[in-house]
Scaffold this active site. Structure first.
Site, mmCIF file in Angstrom:
data_model
loop_
_atom_site.group_PDB
_atom_site.id
_atom_site.type_symbol
_atom_site.label_atom_id
_atom_site.label_comp_id
_atom_site.label_asym_id
_atom_site.label_seq_id
_atom_site.Cartn_x
_atom_site.Cartn_y
_atom_site.Cartn_z
ATOM 1 C CG ASP A 170 3.150 -2.654 6.505
ATOM 2 O OD1 ASP A 170 2.588 -3.556 5.854
ATOM 3 O OD2 ASP A 170 3.361 -1.510 6.064
ATOM 4 C CD GLU A 171 4.926 -1.310 12.539
ATOM 5 O OE1 GLU A 171 5.954 -1.875 12.125
ATOM 6 O OE2 GLU A 171 4.824 -0.072 12.625
ATOM 7 C CG HIS A 220 8.246 -4.676 9.833
ATOM 8 N ND1 HIS A 220 7.979 -3.334 10.016
ATOM 9 C CD2 HIS A 220 8.195 -4.895 8.500
ATOM 10 C CE1 HIS A 220 7.787 -2.773 8.827
ATOM 11 N NE2 HIS A 220 7.903 -3.702 7.895
ATOM 12 C CB THR A 253 5.135 -0.576 16.462
ATOM 13 O OG1 THR A 253 5.847 -1.651 15.874
ATOM 14 C CG2 THR A 253 6.123 0.428 17.004
ATOM 15 C CD GLU A 279 5.673 3.514 12.721
ATOM 16 O OE1 GLU A 279 6.509 3.200 11.871
ATOM 17 O OE2 GLU A 279 5.158 2.690 13.484
ATOM 18 C CD GLU A 292 9.260 -3.686 13.416
ATOM 19 O OE1 GLU A 292 8.078 -3.338 13.287
ATOM 20 O OE2 GLU A 292 10.192 -3.120 12.827
ATOM 21 C CD GLU A 344 8.975 0.439 10.580
ATOM 22 O OE1 GLU A 344 7.989 1.171 10.781
ATOM 23 O OE2 GLU A 344 9.049 -0.701 11.061
ATOM 24 C CG HIS A 348 4.565 2.275 8.921
ATOM 25 N ND1 HIS A 348 5.104 1.290 9.709
ATOM 26 C CD2 HIS A 348 4.042 1.656 7.832
ATOM 27 C CE1 HIS A 348 4.910 0.115 9.127
ATOM 28 N NE2 HIS A 348 4.275 0.314 7.988
ATOM 29 C CD1 TRP A 368 -0.115 -1.173 3.317
ATOM 30 C CD2 TRP A 368 0.204 1.046 3.332
ATOM 31 N NE1 TRP A 368 0.497 -0.850 4.502
ATOM 32 C CE2 TRP A 368 0.705 0.507 4.546
ATOM 33 C CE3 TRP A 368 0.300 2.417 3.127
ATOM 34 C CZ2 TRP A 368 1.292 1.295 5.543
ATOM 35 C CZ3 TRP A 368 0.887 3.208 4.128
ATOM 36 C CH2 TRP A 368 1.362 2.640 5.299
HETATM 37 FE FE LIG Z 1 7.938 -1.961 11.849
HETATM 38 FE FE LIG Z 2 6.258 1.151 11.651
#
Ligand SMILES: [Fe+2]
Ligand SMILES: [Fe+2]
Length: 382
Positions: free
Chosen positions: A245-246, A249, A216, A131, A213, A169, A172, A86
């Protein structure tokens, strides 16, 4: 501080902590500058910060070199291809529309965010600053021999991962910042003046990033839930997409630690234990807006009160990782490794107990107001 050579088995940053020649002073000389604390979110800046520099031993670089094929097969698949990622624009008013339609979209955004309370914005701003602090970690990761990006365009899987992670990141931070800007609810000048603070993090490594991660992931998941409850479904999707996404990660970093524990169980266990003794602080814990000297502590208190990220989450993350890495059942450790194991595996209940006492104390305290420059100096009751 004098730089001499030690046989190092102590530095979490040196995961997998194979015994090596290290030019840093022993970790224990800097570890307890302040009494260790278990608070998940409140971390006042240290008074005295010795400069921590590091030279990575060749043995460690070799370990990472030998894991390159493994990383290509097990870590890189956790990256999304660019055309499947995205982009911030997917969630923002579309400037290619006619002026009237574009303005309508901005108005709709402002109507949605009008339903969100001020304390929610304090947390969202703090999350956004966190972020924005993350990509600066790329510089530090790139000081680590064995995983660093030698040229800025290296094809090693470690470098490929770090560059793609940094790009994610960045997205974000960009998206949250633009959304906050368009909402009109926050003081952009004060936010832009806020320095996230950087430090030469002595324990930046894959154990730390696994923890961070997941933290978050939890925090963005909760801001998504709150936005949805208050009727901003776009912001809910934004925070939810960031949270997912986190999660990816976290998975990548936790897999790396899992592998390192397999290669060097004792070294890995000691790294985790050292890290937990020092306490995990969030990337932006040194943030400063030039007004409130306890800005991070106050932001954390609001996050705690809204249930976005609490001390209980800290203990939950620890328990989750202990289980994921199978630390309780790990065998074949040296005696030093076993005592590290005992410490780590007994830590979560201790954290919970201390937190219950802190909660009781907090309940007895009179509520007091704290002003946040980010929301035009409006006061939030803590
Ligand atoms: Fe992350
Ligand atoms: Fe992030």
């Amino acid at each position: 501080m004098q730089a001499s050579h030690f046989l190092c088995t102590k530095h979490p940053v040196c995961v997998p902590n194979l015994a090596h020649r290290c030019s840093k002073p022993p970790f224990s000389t800097v570890r307890f500058r302040q009494p260790p604390s278990i608070s998940a979110v409140a971390a006042p800046p240290p008074l005295l910060k010795p400069q921590k520099t590091h030279s990575m031993p060749p043995e460690k670089a070799e370990v990472f070199k030998s894991l390159e094929n493994w990383a290509t097969q097990n870590v890189l698949p956790l990256l999304k291809p660019v055309d499947k990622c995205w982009q911030p624009q997917d969630f923002l008013p579309d400037p290619t529309l006619s002026k009237a339609d574009f303005m309508d979209q901005i108005e709709a955004l402002r109507d949605r965010t009008a339903g969100l309370p001020d304390d929610y914005f304090v947390v969202l701003v703090g999350d956004m600053i966190t972020e924005e602090a993350l990509p600066t970690y790329q510089t530090m990761i790139n000081t680590l021999d064995g995983v660093k990006d030698e040229t800025g365009a290296s094809s090693s899987p470690w470098a490929l991962w770090t560059r793609a992670w940094t790009a994610e990141e960045n997205r974000h931070g960009d998206l949250l910042k633009t959304y906050l800007y368009l909402s009109g609810r926050v003081d952009m000048t004060m936010i832009e003046r806020t320095d996230p603070g950087t430090e030469n993090n002595p324990y930046l490594g894959y154990v730390y990033t696994s923890f961070q991660e997941r933290a978050t992931f939890i925090s963005h998941g909760n801001t998504a839930r709150l936005a949805k409850e208050r009727g901003d479904h776009v912001l809910a999707r934004i925070c939810g997409s960031i949270a997912s996404d986190e999660k990816r990660h976290e998975n990548a970093y936790a897999r790396i630690v899992e592998k390192l524990l397999e290669v060097d169980p004792t070294g890995g266990m000691i790294a985790i234990s050292d890290l937990m003794k020092k306490k995990i602080t969030m990337p932006a814990h040194l943030m400063s807006d030039g007004r409130d000297p306890r800005l991070f502590e106050h932001f954390s208190a609001v996050a705690q009160r809204l249930g976005v990220y609490t001390a209980h989450d800290y203990a939950d993350i620890l328990e989750f990782l202990i289980q994921r890495w199978g630390l309780e059942k790990m065998e074949g450790l040296t005696s030093e490794g076993r005592s590290a194991q005992e410490f780590v595996c007994g830590l979560a209940p201790r954290i919970r107990k201390l937190q219950e006492l802190a909660d009781k104390r907090a309940k007895k305290m009179k509520p007091h107001g704290v002003k946040f420059s980010w929301i035009f100096n409006k006061e939030i009751t803590l």
